[in-house]
Design a protein around this motif. Structure first.
Motif, PDB file in Angstrom:
ATOM      1  N   THR A 387       1.015  -1.186  -0.080  1.00 21.11           N
ATOM      2  CA  THR A 387      -0.236  -0.136   0.031  1.00 21.11           C
ATOM      3  C   THR A 387       0.775   1.139   0.122  1.00 21.11           C
ATOM      4  OG1 THR A 387      -0.172  -0.076   2.507  1.00 21.11           O
ATOM      5  CG2 THR A 387      -2.174  -1.135   1.312  1.00 21.11           C
ATOM      6  N   VAL A 388       2.202   1.028  -0.188  1.00 22.77           N
ATOM      7  CA  VAL A 388       2.817   2.304  -0.491  1.00 22.77           C
ATOM      8  C   VAL A 388       2.816   2.928  -1.763  1.00 22.77           C
ATOM      9  CG1 VAL A 388       5.373   3.017  -0.188  1.00 22.77           C
ATOM     10  CG2 VAL A 388       4.720   1.333   1.438  1.00 22.77           C
ATOM     11  N   ARG A 389       2.046   3.951  -1.855  1.00 23.89           N
ATOM     12  CA  ARG A 389       1.667   4.558  -3.091  1.00 23.89           C
ATOM     13  C   ARG A 389       1.475   5.903  -2.936  1.00 23.89           C
ATOM     14  NH1 ARG A 389      -3.806   5.223  -3.163  1.00 23.89           N
ATOM     15  NH2 ARG A 389      -5.126   3.836  -1.964  1.00 23.89           N
ATOM     16  N   ASP A 390       1.311   6.620  -3.926  1.00 23.39           N
ATOM     17  CA  ASP A 390       1.198   7.964  -3.874  1.00 23.39           C
ATOM     18  C   ASP A 390       1.527   8.853  -2.882  1.00 23.39           C
ATOM     19  OD1 ASP A 390      -0.710  10.332  -4.484  1.00 23.39           O
ATOM     20  OD2 ASP A 390      -2.241   9.867  -2.958  1.00 23.39           O
ATOM     21  N   GLN A 391       3.023   8.730  -2.994  1.00 20.54           N
ATOM     22  CA  GLN A 391       3.905   9.350  -2.157  1.00 20.54           C
ATOM     23  C   GLN A 391       3.918   9.242  -0.665  1.00 20.54           C
ATOM     24  OE1 GLN A 391       3.501  13.163  -4.781  1.00 20.54           O
ATOM     25  NE2 GLN A 391       5.690  13.355  -4.201  1.00 20.54           N
ATOM     26  N   ARG A 392       3.209   8.217  -0.431  1.00 16.84           N
ATOM     27  CA  ARG A 392       2.931   7.934   1.264  1.00 16.84           C
ATOM     28  C   ARG A 392       4.192   7.592   1.867  1.00 16.84           C
ATOM     29  NH1 ARG A 392      -2.572   4.141   1.015  1.00 16.84           N
ATOM     30  NH2 ARG A 392      -4.201   5.942   0.231  1.00 16.84           N
ATOM     31  N   ASP A 393       5.405   7.243   1.376  1.00 19.44           N
ATOM     32  CA  ASP A 393       6.556   7.066   2.033  1.00 19.44           C
ATOM     33  C   ASP A 393       7.112   8.671   2.408  1.00 19.44           C
ATOM     34  OD1 ASP A 393       6.782   7.466  -0.704  1.00 19.44           O
ATOM     35  OD2 ASP A 393       8.490   6.350  -0.889  1.00 19.44           O
ATOM     36  N   VAL A 394       7.093   9.330   1.500  1.00 18.28           N
ATOM     37  CA  VAL A 394       7.519  10.777   1.765  1.00 18.28           C
ATOM     38  C   VAL A 394       6.431  11.344   2.676  1.00 18.28           C
ATOM     39  CG1 VAL A 394       8.091  12.897   0.820  1.00 18.28           C
ATOM     40  CG2 VAL A 394       8.338  11.030  -0.841  1.00 18.28           C
ATOM     41  N   LEU A 395       5.319  11.379   2.546  1.00 16.54           N
ATOM     42  CA  LEU A 395       4.290  11.844   3.708  1.00 16.54           C
ATOM     43  C   LEU A 395       4.698  11.415   5.114  1.00 16.54           C
ATOM     44  CD1 LEU A 395       1.753  13.191   4.372  1.00 16.54           C
ATOM     45  CD2 LEU A 395       0.465  11.405   3.859  1.00 16.54           C
ATOM     46  N   LEU A 396       4.913  10.019   5.281  1.00 13.86           N
ATOM     47  CA  LEU A 396       5.199   9.422   6.497  1.00 13.86           C
ATOM     48  C   LEU A 396       6.315  10.010   6.983  1.00 13.86           C
ATOM     49  CD1 LEU A 396       4.058   5.805   6.307  1.00 13.86           C
ATOM     50  CD2 LEU A 396       3.026   7.444   7.539  1.00 13.86           C
ATOM     51  N   GLN A 397       7.577  10.129   6.183  1.00 12.64           N
ATOM     52  CA  GLN A 397       8.868  10.676   6.629  1.00 12.64           C
ATOM     53  C   GLN A 397       8.823  12.403   7.160  1.00 12.64           C
ATOM     54  OE1 GLN A 397      11.395  10.454   3.128  1.00 12.64           O
ATOM     55  NE2 GLN A 397      11.379   8.166   3.192  1.00 12.64           N
ATOM     56  N   ALA A 398       7.839  12.935   6.475  1.00  9.79           N
ATOM     57  CA  ALA A 398       7.555  14.473   7.006  1.00  9.79           C
ATOM     58  C   ALA A 398       6.790  14.401   8.336  1.00  9.79           C
ATOM     59  CB  ALA A 398       6.570  15.099   5.907  1.00  9.79           C
ATOM     60  N   LEU A 399       5.910  13.332   8.409  1.00  9.36           N
ATOM     61  CA  LEU A 399       5.151  13.372   9.662  1.00  9.36           C
ATOM     62  C   LEU A 399       6.305  13.070  10.974  1.00  9.36           C
ATOM     63  CD1 LEU A 399       2.084  11.198   8.555  1.00  9.36           C
ATOM     64  CD2 LEU A 399       2.218  13.653   9.322  1.00  9.36           C
ATOM     65  N   GLN A 400       6.954  12.051  10.508  1.00 14.21           N
ATOM     66  CA  GLN A 400       8.106  11.661  11.488  1.00 14.21           C
ATOM     67  C   GLN A 400       8.910  12.819  12.046  1.00 14.21           C
ATOM     68  OE1 GLN A 400      11.617   9.413   9.702  1.00 14.21           O
ATOM     69  NE2 GLN A 400      11.081   7.811  10.972  1.00 14.21           N
ATOM     70  N   ALA A 401       9.526  13.632  10.832  1.00 14.99           N
ATOM     71  CA  ALA A 401      10.086  14.731  11.196  1.00 14.99           C
ATOM     72  C   ALA A 401       9.595  15.815  12.088  1.00 14.99           C
ATOM     73  CB  ALA A 401      10.726  15.562   9.840  1.00 14.99           C
ATOM     74  N   GLN A 402       8.170  16.007  11.660  1.00 14.88           N
ATOM     75  CA  GLN A 402       7.531  17.061  12.326  1.00 14.88           C
ATOM     76  C   GLN A 402       7.274  16.410  13.794  1.00 14.88           C
ATOM     77  OE1 GLN A 402       3.137  18.382  11.673  1.00 14.88           O
ATOM     78  NE2 GLN A 402       4.586  19.995  10.722  1.00 14.88           N
ATOM     79  N   ALA A 403       6.639  15.440  14.151  1.00  9.53           N
ATOM     80  CA  ALA A 403       6.425  14.789  15.422  1.00  9.53           C
ATOM     81  C   ALA A 403       7.708  14.906  16.443  1.00  9.53           C
ATOM     82  CB  ALA A 403       6.090  13.205  15.275  1.00  9.53           C
ATOM     83  N   ARG A 404       8.961  14.606  15.852  1.00 12.47           N
ATOM     84  CA  ARG A 404      10.223  14.656  16.614  1.00 12.47           C
ATOM     85  C   ARG A 404      10.594  16.192  17.009  1.00 12.47           C
ATOM     86  NH1 ARG A 404      16.202  12.944  14.710  1.00 12.47           N
ATOM     87  NH2 ARG A 404      17.188  13.596  16.408  1.00 12.47           N
ATOM     88  N   GLN A 405      10.416  16.895  15.827  1.00  5.80           N
ATOM     89  CA  GLN A 405      10.559  18.426  16.298  1.00  5.80           C
ATOM     90  C   GLN A 405       9.749  19.133  17.304  1.00  5.80           C
ATOM     91  OE1 GLN A 405      10.645  20.807  12.615  1.00  5.80           O
ATOM     92  NE2 GLN A 405      11.356  22.716  13.439  1.00  5.80           N
TER      93      GLN A 405
END
Length: 540
Positions: A387-405
């Motif tokens: 189910t990794v489609r529609d740039q979802r990997d990029v989206l999850l990485q952005a969420l990861q960075a924001q949750a940490r920051q």
């Protein structure tokens, strides 16, 4: 005449030869028959059996060969398809369908009441599929063939979404259930559709050929009779940039799944058409597990919900080409979506950090992550590779960075294969699952929020609050649409604002780009997924 094109796709040199009629009719804007198309798609089906396939993206392919008793209209209503009519008893429990008498499966077997009963009997058997048998079909108390072309279903109780279920269920030839391919699907699993599945090469392509006998399209279709195309081939190309390049260079005729960065290549370009449509169903969301790890604590779940500025992330990842989600269902469905939830949460660092302090995660390690009792605040996010489609990997990485920051939360993203994903779901050993789903909304809400032991066949959050089952049962047992809306609105606020079972991210949509000579591209009424190839034709 012949149109001869040689092209290279994914490292393989192919020779495409398609026959087309003269162009005079096409130039007048009238559909013409003949020829073939090649369509680049994101997702390879996990199974070709449409009854067992839970990948909404692959319905585009399978709908070519398999059909349902009813079809949905744009306003959420129903029109006949394999059934000619239906009626509901006064007590709301018995549904009777009158069937067409001119339909055959593509393996030659007759479509009749006995065939329909066989399908539903198999669906009720856990040996066929335990998850399917625990769903809406489990509400059937009795089914019978009244005569050759009439079938009735008597439910245990009133179940308002039953027509939604029937309209989404594909009917297979009875012979299919004796095939060794019944679980995997394949060329032996016949349907009644306008195309016949002829060839499948996993990871490469799937090919359908015209069913010349087809003459029973629903009223939602643009024509009657056989399909225009002789053949349609779908090539599995998971990378959006590869699909885009293949279309712009003439190697493909149509593609779906266009990234936000690539949309401008097709918009207002006379060489192509570009169409988009939002889906129904559950938004792509982070579902937070209430039974394992830090997300057992509602304050941690609500802190993550508050910490994320999803609008900012979506704009950065998709360049404004995706729609923000706020609730448990699609914003395009007025029957169930309560828009009052919009802009009521998120992007509040103060709330997020206060909640984490209150939950005992008040210290941080050298990397800036919160810790308690020497353990890092890690939420294990599981994403199935399929189910990794529609740039979802990029989206999850952005969420990861924001949750940490913002809040010092460690979102540990794990992409897993099908077997590992199934095992993690079964054992409940995950902090979050990221996914979306597009069945009709009422049934989809049940799948996600009924407790597991009461029919919540998806229920990624593993929520078991008694309110959930109570409200969903109340909604299912009334035909009063206003009351159902009020119940779903109450459930939505409870699930997101009160308990943070899920963090909605964006509403999935489908994007289809095609060469300008491809005509007849549409989306399925109501569900808004790309329609099959039945109405497609080409003008060159």
């Amino acid at each position: 005449m012949f149109n001869r094109r040689q092209f290279v796709l994914a490292g393989t040199t192919l020779l495409a030869i398609s026959a087309f009629p003269v162009l005079s009719l096409a130039e007048e804007g009238k559909p013409v028959s003949g020829g073939s198309l090649t369509w680049g798609v994101e997702t390879d089906p996990a199974t070709l059996n449409p009854q067992l396939n839970g990948q909404d993206k692959t319905k585009l392919l399978l709908r070519n060969a398999y059909e349902s008793l009813l079809a949905r209209t744009a306003d959420g209503g129903y029109v006949p398809w394999l059934a000619t009519s239906y009626s509901i008893s006064e007590d709301g429990k018995t549904y009777t369908f009158r069937l067409r008498d001119d339909v055959s499966f593509t393996d030659g077997q007759k479509f009749d009441a006995k065939a329909v009963v066989t399908n539903f009997e198999k669906l009720r058997a856990p040996a066929y599929s335990a998850s399917v048998s625990a769903g809406p079909v489990s509400r059937i108390a009795e089914l019978k063939a009244v005569d050759d072309h009439t079938v009735s279903f008597t439910l245990k109780d009133i179940y308002a979404p039953f027509l939604d279920y029937v309209a989404g269920l594909e009917i297979l030839s009875p012979a299919a259930f004796s095939s060794s391919q019944i679980k995997s699907g394949g060329t032996e699993i016949a349907g009644t559709g306008p195309f016949i599945l002829k060839r499948y090469v996993k990871g490469q392509e799937i090919q359908f050929e015209k069913n010349p006998a087809y003459n029973w399209a629903p009223k939602t279709a643009k024509h009657q009779g056989a399909a225009y195309l002789d053949q349609i081939t779908y090539r599995f190309l998971p990378e959006s940039s590869v699909r885009t390049g293949a279309l712009t260079s003439g190697q493909l005729d149509v593609i779906e799944g266009i990234s936000g960065n690539d949309a401008a290549l097709f918009k207002d370009n006379p060489d192509f058409t570009y169409q988009t449509a939002l889906n129904t169903g559950t938004p792509y969301s982070l579902f937070l597990n209430v039974t394992w790890g830090p997300t057992q604590d509602v304050k941690v779940r609500k802190a993550l919900l508050a910490s994320l500025d999803i609008d900012k992330i979506l704009k950065a990842v998709y360049r404004g080409e995706r729609t923000r989600a706020w609730g448990i269902t699609s914003p395009i469905d007025p029957q169930f979506y309560d828009k009052s939830i919009e802009k009521t949460y998120g992007a509040d660092a103060g709330v997020a950090n206060r909640l984490l302090d209150e939950a005992g995660w008040s210290e941080k390690d050298a990397d800036g992550f919160r810790i308690k009792d020497g353990k890092r605040l890690t939420i294990d996010v599981v994403q199935a590779q399929a189910t990794v489609r529609d740039q979802r990997d990029v989206l999850l990485q952005a969420l990861q960075a924001q949750a940490r920051q913002v809040a010092g939360i460690d979102l540990a993203i794990n992409y897993v294969d099908a077997g590992t994903y199934t095992d993690r779901r079964k054992t409940g050993q995950f902090g979050s699952i990221a996914n979306s789903n597009t069945p009709t909304d009422a049934i989809d809400i049940e799948y996600h929020y009924l407790p597991l032991q009461k029919g919540g066949t998806i229920n990624y959050s593993r929520a078991e609050a008694p309110e959930l089952a109570q409200w969903l049962n109340e909604a299912a047992s009334t035909l009063d649409q206003k009351k159902r809306f009020e119940i779903y609105a109450k459930l939505q606020r409870f699930a997101i604002l009160d308990q943070a079972y899920a963090i909605p991210l964006y509403e999935p949509e489908d994007q289809v780009a095609a060469a300008s000579y491809v005509k007849g591209i549409t989306f399925r009424p109501f569900k808004q997924l790309p329609e099959n190839a039945y109405d497609l034709w080409r003008s060159e």
